[in-house]
Design a protein around this motif. Structure first.
Motif, PDB file in Angstrom:
ATOM      1  N   CYS A   1      46.630  43.139  21.917  1.00 42.04           N
ATOM      2  CA  CYS A   1      46.984  42.612  23.239  1.00 42.04           C
ATOM      3  C   CYS A   1      46.661  41.125  23.312  1.00 42.04           C
ATOM      4  O   CYS A   1      46.757  40.443  22.310  1.00 42.04           O
ATOM      5  N   TYR A   2      46.236  40.639  24.470  1.00 38.88           N
ATOM      6  CA  TYR A   2      46.251  39.200  24.685  1.00 38.88           C
ATOM      7  C   TYR A   2      45.284  38.808  25.795  1.00 38.88           C
ATOM      8  O   TYR A   2      44.823  39.633  26.581  1.00 38.88           O
ATOM      9  N   GLN A   3      45.010  37.516  25.869  1.00 42.97           N
ATOM     10  CA  GLN A   3      44.220  36.976  26.970  1.00 42.97           C
ATOM     11  C   GLN A   3      44.970  37.167  28.279  1.00 42.97           C
ATOM     12  O   GLN A   3      46.181  36.984  28.337  1.00 42.97           O
ATOM     13  N   GLN A   4      44.255  37.508  29.339  1.00 43.68           N
ATOM     14  CA  GLN A   4      44.798  37.471  30.690  1.00 43.68           C
ATOM     15  C   GLN A   4      43.656  37.592  31.685  1.00 43.68           C
ATOM     16  O   GLN A   4      42.523  37.889  31.315  1.00 43.68           O
ATOM     17  N   VAL A   5      43.979  37.342  32.952  1.00 39.62           N
ATOM     18  CA  VAL A   5      42.949  37.196  33.973  1.00 39.62           C
ATOM     19  C   VAL A   5      42.183  38.482  34.243  1.00 39.62           C
ATOM     20  O   VAL A   5      41.072  38.444  34.781  1.00 39.62           O
ATOM     21  N   CYS A   6      42.734  39.624  33.867  1.00 41.80           N
ATOM     22  CA  CYS A   6      42.063  40.905  34.116  1.00 41.80           C
ATOM     23  C   CYS A   6      40.952  41.216  33.126  1.00 41.80           C
ATOM     24  O   CYS A   6      40.212  42.184  33.330  1.00 41.80           O
ATOM     25  N   CYS A   7      40.851  40.449  32.044  1.00 39.82           N
ATOM     26  CA  CYS A   7      39.803  40.768  31.069  1.00 39.82           C
ATOM     27  C   CYS A   7      39.043  39.546  30.551  1.00 39.82           C
ATOM     28  O   CYS A   7      37.813  39.587  30.436  1.00 39.82           O
ATOM     29  N   THR A   8      39.724  38.449  30.262  1.00 41.77           N
ATOM     30  CA  THR A   8      39.070  37.337  29.578  1.00 41.77           C
ATOM     31  C   THR A   8      37.951  36.683  30.398  1.00 41.77           C
ATOM     32  O   THR A   8      36.875  36.386  29.845  1.00 41.77           O
ATOM     33  N   PRO A   9      38.110  36.451  31.720  1.00 43.34           N
ATOM     34  CA  PRO A   9      36.974  35.891  32.461  1.00 43.34           C
ATOM     35  C   PRO A   9      35.735  36.774  32.396  1.00 43.34           C
ATOM     36  O   PRO A   9      34.603  36.267  32.337  1.00 43.34           O
ATOM     37  N   PHE A  10      35.940  38.085  32.370  1.00 43.71           N
ATOM     38  CA  PHE A  10      34.800  39.003  32.395  1.00 43.71           C
ATOM     39  C   PHE A  10      34.046  39.008  31.070  1.00 43.71           C
ATOM     40  O   PHE A  10      32.829  39.112  31.047  1.00 43.71           O
ATOM     41  N   VAL A  11      34.776  38.886  29.965  1.00 43.95           N
ATOM     42  CA  VAL A  11      34.069  38.864  28.690  1.00 43.95           C
ATOM     43  C   VAL A  11      33.292  37.562  28.540  1.00 43.95           C
ATOM     44  O   VAL A  11      32.184  37.548  27.971  1.00 43.95           O
ATOM     45  N   PHE A  12      33.794  36.448  29.094  1.00 40.30           N
ATOM     46  CA  PHE A  12      33.037  35.191  29.030  1.00 40.30           C
ATOM     47  C   PHE A  12      31.843  35.212  29.978  1.00 40.30           C
ATOM     48  O   PHE A  12      30.799  34.608  29.685  1.00 40.30           O
TER      49      PHE A  12
END
Length: 530
Positions: free
Chosen positions: A501-512
């Motif tokens: 899959c890919y970066q997107q607002v539903c996951c990437t901010p949370f992992v950072f």
């Protein structure tokens, strides 16, 4: 007199650092907590353009939050310089700063600087988004002292999101998002997150944190609450219908197993987690038979978990293991044997993956015996072609060719953050239209491959370095702070899921956010883990 004046100045600097640091910590906690609430739950008009709606709320939160945060950080820096404190940078910090530098370089010189600012429409993973991820990490890694309420809010909100996802899968819609949708459309969208794959990307990042609480909590109340959370998460995971999520599940469960074998109590709880997972599959299979969606077509792994006899067998084995571990309480725990078993499991996983890859190569080349080849052909993943992985075969081949044909400059710095679609339109427009019609190829459907094209070799190495170094350091320090196990597991889960899959607002901010908290915890330990 001069000595007294000097001491007063030093005291003022110390107080300034402390007070400013506290203000930043509280404000950063508010910003992070607001992201954890608003992004998962916010939607303007149901599922219509829900990705853009979530990005807009994320963007507005950070606009409001980062302006005062950056001003306070500048003031903090003045006091900090007066004290002449040393700057402590971990290897992960170095990768984060390098990634920000190379991303800015890529955006400026990749050839599409206007598109690179916000990125492709609907995805919005451009330069400003990448900088926001870096700032989330940097602020939380230095001023993350209020991380506990942030994590509680993150898990509490995700429990609501997961529960809505479960209800949606059995045709119950308490929030009205399914009104006016067909059965086919309802099969594609879940909870407040939108597309099922976006939903799954959120689930696999947050669920490991709650699982870690269950595995290591000392207080009974936290074990009970986190146990309920894990069951809700697993019930949603087995019904979200994205095979990529099981790849992520295998990754974060392997991290937990690696640590849980060291102590009997944690191993017992790990066995309980395994029971919860397989039992959740059987319970949800029953509910989905009672209230089925006739248009929902299960992916391979979802069908296996819900309906296969094999998972009944695995459930039975996990129950037996849990009972045996429970009965042997207060007996000497064979630590050395379990450590050898841990290595054996790791070797077994490597052999299994190698075996699957070997079967794929042989099946694709038509080199297997006819009977065996016929049985494997029932599982589409064993045959590599353009349609492999819902069309990822075609996308990956095309993306590989793009990178291969790039000049050396673009190979090194990339074409710009979230600029793959712009690069394709400029250089491969006619061919892309033949392959995908009017659809736009926005990314390579593999975050690491996508990063290689958009950020170049330099961006890819620094970005991958963030995760690899953080995971290694968090796992090394997990003996002193068990919560780091959950954050390391979340990072592994993210890496595994976004292989497809890919970066997107539903996951990437949370992992950072989690990486920043993990870095803060590492820095707070008596023995620094560089």
């Amino acid at each position: 007199m001069s000595n007294k004046l000097h001491k007063m100045k030093d005291g003022g600097s110390n107080a300034g650092v402390e007070i400013t640091g506290q203000l930043i910590a509280y404000l950063m906690a508010v910003v992070a907590a607001t992201v954890c609430v608003a992004v998962p739950l916010y939607a303007r008009d149901g599922y219509d353009q829900i990705g853009n709606a979530k990005f807009d709320i994320y963007k507005n939160i950070l606009r409001l939050g980062f302006v005062p945060l950056l001003l306070l950080a500048a003031l903090y820096g003045v006091f900090w310089l007066r004290e002449k404190k040393k700057c402590r940078l971990s290897v992960t910090d170095g990768c984060v700063l390098a990634y920000m530098f190379f991303t800015i370089l890529s955006a400026g010189f990749g050839g599409f600087y206007q598109d690179a600012l916000w990125g492709s429409f609907g995805w919005n993973m451009g330069l400003l988004s990448q900088i926001s991820f870096v700032l989330l990490y940097l602020f939380l890694s230095r001023f993350g002292r209020q991380y506990r309420p942030v994590l509680v809010i993150l898990c509490a909100v995700s429990a609501v999101v997961f529960l809505l996802g479960i209800l949606h899968r059995v045709g119950i819609d308490p929030i009205g998002f399914y009104q006016g949708l067909t059965d086919d459309q309802m099969a594609q969208f879940l909870s407040t997150m939108g597309q099922a794959t976006w939903y799954a990307s959120y689930l696999i990042v947050v669920l490991p944190v709650g699982t870690a609480v269950f595995l290591y909590a000392q207080k009974k109340i936290w074990r009970m609450v986190s146990g309920i959370y894990v069951v809700i998460g697993f019930c949603s995971l087995v019904t979200q219908n994205s095979d990529s999520a099981y790849f992520a599940l295998a990754g974060f469960m392997l991290v937990f197993f690696w640590f849980c074998v060291e102590k009997e109590e944690s191993l017992r709880r790990f066995a309980a987690v395994c029971v919860m997972f397989f039992a959740s599959g059987k319970v949800m299979s029953l509910f989905m038979r009672i209230r089925p969606n006739p248009e929902l077509r299960y992916d391979f792994m979802t069908s296996l978990i819900l309906d296969s006899v094999l998972t009944w067998v695995l459930l039975g084995i996990c129950v037996i293991l849990y009972v045996l571990l429970w009965k042997r309480k207060d007996k000497t725990f064979p630590v050395q044997k379990m450590l050898r078993a841990r290595k054996a499991v790791l070797v077994g996983m490597v052999i299994l993956l190698a075996g699957i890859m070997g079967l794929m190569i042989l099946q694709t080349g038509g080199l297997l015996p006819e009977g065996m080849g016929r049985r494997l052909s029932a599982v589409s993943y064993f045959t590599w072609n353009d349609d492999w992985g819902n069309g990822r075969g075609r996308i990956w081949k095309f993306a590989a060719r793009i990178f291969r044909e790039e000049n050396l400059f673009h190979k090194l710095i990339g074409v710009g953050p979230d600029c793959l679609s712009s690069y394709v339109a400029a250089n491969y427009g006619e061919e892309a239209e033949l392959l995908w019609g009017q659809k736009v190829l926005t990314n390579a459907h593999n975050e690491w491959f996508n990063m290689l094209i958009n950020g170049g070799i330099l961006g890819f190495v620094s970005y991958a370095g963030i995760f690899v170094t953080a995971i290694r350091r968090f796992m090394k320090a997990a003996g002193d702070e068990p919560l780091l196990t959950g954050i390391a597991a979340a990072a592994v889960s993210y890496m595994a899921y976004n292989f497809f899959c890919y970066q997107q607002v539903c996951c990437t901010p949370f992992v950072f956010i989690l990486l920043g908290i993990g870095e803060y915890l590492c820095r707070s330990l008596p023995h620094s883990h560089k």
